[in-house]
Design a protein around this motif. Structure first.
Motif, PDB file in Angstrom:
ATOM      1  N   VAL A  43      -6.061  27.029 103.196  1.00 57.96           N
ATOM      2  CA  VAL A  43      -4.754  27.682 103.228  1.00 57.96           C
ATOM      3  C   VAL A  43      -3.691  26.589 103.116  1.00 57.96           C
ATOM      4  O   VAL A  43      -3.800  25.538 103.746  1.00 57.96           O
ATOM      5  CB  VAL A  43      -4.561  28.500 104.518  1.00 57.96           C
ATOM      6  CG1 VAL A  43      -4.768  27.650 105.763  1.00 57.96           C
ATOM      7  CG2 VAL A  43      -3.192  29.163 104.545  1.00 57.96           C
ATOM      8  N   PRO A  58      -1.196  35.796  92.155  1.00 55.86           N
ATOM      9  CA  PRO A  58      -1.060  36.885  93.138  1.00 55.86           C
ATOM     10  C   PRO A  58      -2.235  36.984  94.110  1.00 55.86           C
ATOM     11  O   PRO A  58      -2.044  37.301  95.285  1.00 55.86           O
ATOM     12  CB  PRO A  58      -0.954  38.129  92.255  1.00 55.86           C
ATOM     13  CG  PRO A  58      -0.415  37.630  90.957  1.00 55.86           C
ATOM     14  CD  PRO A  58      -0.989  36.267  90.778  1.00 55.86           C
ATOM     15  N   ASP A  59      -3.448  36.688  93.643  1.00 54.81           N
ATOM     16  CA  ASP A  59      -4.597  36.834  94.531  1.00 54.81           C
ATOM     17  C   ASP A  59      -4.684  35.735  95.583  1.00 54.81           C
ATOM     18  O   ASP A  59      -5.513  35.818  96.500  1.00 54.81           O
ATOM     19  CB  ASP A  59      -5.896  36.875  93.712  1.00 54.81           C
ATOM     20  CG  ASP A  59      -6.116  35.591  92.925  1.00 54.81           C
ATOM     21  OD1 ASP A  59      -5.121  35.014  92.433  1.00 54.81           O
ATOM     22  OD2 ASP A  59      -7.270  35.164  92.796  1.00 54.81           O
ATOM     23  N   ALA A  61      -1.686  34.627  97.082  1.00 55.06           N
ATOM     24  CA  ALA A  61      -0.378  34.625  97.729  1.00 55.06           C
ATOM     25  C   ALA A  61      -0.470  34.611  99.256  1.00 55.06           C
ATOM     26  O   ALA A  61       0.372  34.011  99.936  1.00 55.06           O
ATOM     27  CB  ALA A  61       0.436  35.829  97.265  1.00 55.06           C
ATOM     28  N   ASP A  62      -1.496  35.258  99.814  1.00 51.46           N
ATOM     29  CA  ASP A  62      -1.614  35.314 101.272  1.00 51.46           C
ATOM     30  C   ASP A  62      -2.200  34.036 101.856  1.00 51.46           C
ATOM     31  O   ASP A  62      -2.322  33.923 103.086  1.00 51.46           O
ATOM     32  CB  ASP A  62      -2.454  36.518 101.693  1.00 51.46           C
ATOM     33  CG  ASP A  62      -3.886  36.462 101.171  1.00 51.46           C
ATOM     34  OD1 ASP A  62      -4.139  35.660 100.240  1.00 51.46           O
ATOM     35  OD2 ASP A  62      -4.741  37.212 101.674  1.00 51.46           O
ATOM     36  N   ARG A  63      -2.563  33.081 100.994  1.00 47.30           N
ATOM     37  CA  ARG A  63      -3.085  31.801 101.497  1.00 47.30           C
ATOM     38  C   ARG A  63      -2.159  30.631 101.158  1.00 47.30           C
ATOM     39  O   ARG A  63      -2.564  29.466 101.225  1.00 47.30           O
ATOM     40  CB  ARG A  63      -4.497  31.557 100.961  1.00 47.30           C
ATOM     41  CG  ARG A  63      -5.513  32.459 101.663  1.00 47.30           C
ATOM     42  CD  ARG A  63      -6.910  31.907 101.577  1.00 47.30           C
ATOM     43  NE  ARG A  63      -7.517  32.171 100.271  1.00 47.30           N
ATOM     44  CZ  ARG A  63      -8.322  31.329  99.648  1.00 47.30           C
ATOM     45  NH1 ARG A  63      -8.590  30.153 100.167  1.00 47.30           N
ATOM     46  NH2 ARG A  63      -8.862  31.656  98.485  1.00 47.30           N
ATOM     47  N   ILE A  65       1.542  29.646 102.616  1.00 47.01           N
ATOM     48  CA  ILE A  65       2.513  30.064 103.618  1.00 47.01           C
ATOM     49  C   ILE A  65       3.646  29.051 103.683  1.00 47.01           C
ATOM     50  O   ILE A  65       3.413  27.852 103.882  1.00 47.01           O
ATOM     51  CB  ILE A  65       1.847  30.184 105.003  1.00 47.01           C
ATOM     52  CG1 ILE A  65       0.672  31.170 104.938  1.00 47.01           C
ATOM     53  CG2 ILE A  65       2.861  30.607 106.055  1.00 47.01           C
ATOM     54  CD1 ILE A  65      -0.183  31.168 106.194  1.00 47.01           C
ATOM     55  N   THR A  77       1.147  25.406 113.308  1.00 51.19           N
ATOM     56  CA  THR A  77       0.450  26.458 112.578  1.00 51.19           C
ATOM     57  C   THR A  77      -0.864  25.942 112.000  1.00 51.19           C
ATOM     58  O   THR A  77      -1.896  26.632 112.027  1.00 51.19           O
ATOM     59  CB  THR A  77       1.335  27.021 111.462  1.00 51.19           C
ATOM     60  OG1 THR A  77       2.561  27.513 112.031  1.00 51.19           O
ATOM     61  CG2 THR A  77       0.650  28.147 110.718  1.00 51.19           C
TER      62      THR A  77
END
Length: 313
Positions: A43, A58-59, A61-63, A65, A77
């Motif tokens: 991440v 897009p795939d 995006a959640d990794r 931050i 974090t």
């Protein structure tokens, strides 16, 4: 051979070749999505710096931050994610990555016994126009006060890429220091020093992006030149294996004298002399350019030659 690598005759460095080397920071931004995609634990954590330069699919995006300009939170974090089994890749400018969140590096990573891959930018004074707030020559000395850090100082984008790929799968604490300066070609990304040339009157250890100018500075001097793209752990075996006269000059792109202790430890059973060249501790209050700072700190070709010649004579 162990402890160091040796360039063959056909690989000997030619620092005067008119080559424009790739930018280390740009290579990192281009590589970051690929690094994250390659490991489901990975991440990326940003503190605004670099957020506008990384093209995130897009795939993924959640990794990736962006915590904003909150550098203590950035490292905290990373520590929390590492405790859950994730592999954080943490990035911002050197003073914001090491100096400002030093307590979080000490406690949220070190004390918790977890790791992260820290990648800085800006070197010691790449952001010369931004002044002292953006200067980072104290990063490696500060990490020396903490236990268990591997520190890479690549002198070329190819070295940086190899070091990033090697560091990603682990769980240890790794710092990769990126600079705007670069050598014309890679000299070695591994933990061992590379022998750039051999001589009889002493040894000069050139760190990261200072290799080409060091080679130019000592071109007609009878000295061995070693290249270090990784400085922690320090390659004591490589230094000893290539030593002629026990006179050693360190040419480092951060605070002067940072690795003098490590050389002294490596040669503790020998009478020896060590000269540590690098960025001076005194604050230079005229911004200027990176080249101006190199000259002021004696890290340009003329300054390195002057210091080495005086020391060896």
């Amino acid at each position: 051979m162990t402890g160091f690598a040796l360039l063959t005759d056909t690989q000997q460095p030619t620092p005067s070749d008119p080559v424009t080397p790739p930018d280390l920071r740009e290579r990192f931004y281009a590589l970051l999505p690929e690094l994250i995609a390659s490991d489901p634990r990975a991440v990326a954590l940003l503190a605004d710096i670099g957020a506008g330069y990384v093209d995130v699919p897009p795939d993924l995006a959640d990794r990736v931050i962006n915590v904003g300009i909150r550098e203590q939170l950035l490292v905290s974090t990373a520590g929390g994610l590492a405790l859950t089994g994730m592999r954080p890749v943490v990035h911002t400018f050197a003073p914001f990555l090491v100096e400002r969140p030093y307590e979080q590096l000490k406690l949220d990573l070190g004390h918790q016994g977890v790791g992260a891959l820290l990648v800085s930018a800006g070197g010691s004074y790449d952001m010369a126009g931004a002044g002292e707030t953006h200067f980072g020559p104290r990063d490696v000395p500060l990490l020396d006060t903490l236990d268990g850090w591997t520190v890479h100082v690549p002198g070329h984008a190819d070295e940086a890429e190899a070091q990033l790929w090697a560091a990603l799968p682990g769980d240890d604490r790794v710092y990769v220091r990126l600079s705007g300066a670069s050598n014309a070609r890679p000299y070695g990304a591994g933990p061992s020093m590379t022998v750039l040339r051999r001589g009889r009157r002493g040894t000069v250890v050139a760190v990261g992006p200072l290799a080409d100018r060091t080679l130019a500075a000592v071109a007609d001097l009878d000295v061995t030149v070693l290249y270090a793209g990784t400085v922690r752990p320090f390659d004591a075996a490589g230094l000893r294996a290539t030593l002629s006269e026990p006179d050693v000059v360190l040419v480092e792109p951060y605070l002067a004298g940072t690795s003098v202790r490590h050389v002294s430890d490596a040669l503790a059973d020998l009478r020896h002399r060590v000269l540590g060249l690098g960025v001076g501790a005194a604050e230079l209050r005229r911004y200027g350019s990176p080249e101006d700072h190199d000259a002021a700190h004696g890290l340009d070709v003329a300054g390195i030659r002057r210091s080495v010649t005086r020391f060896l004579s």
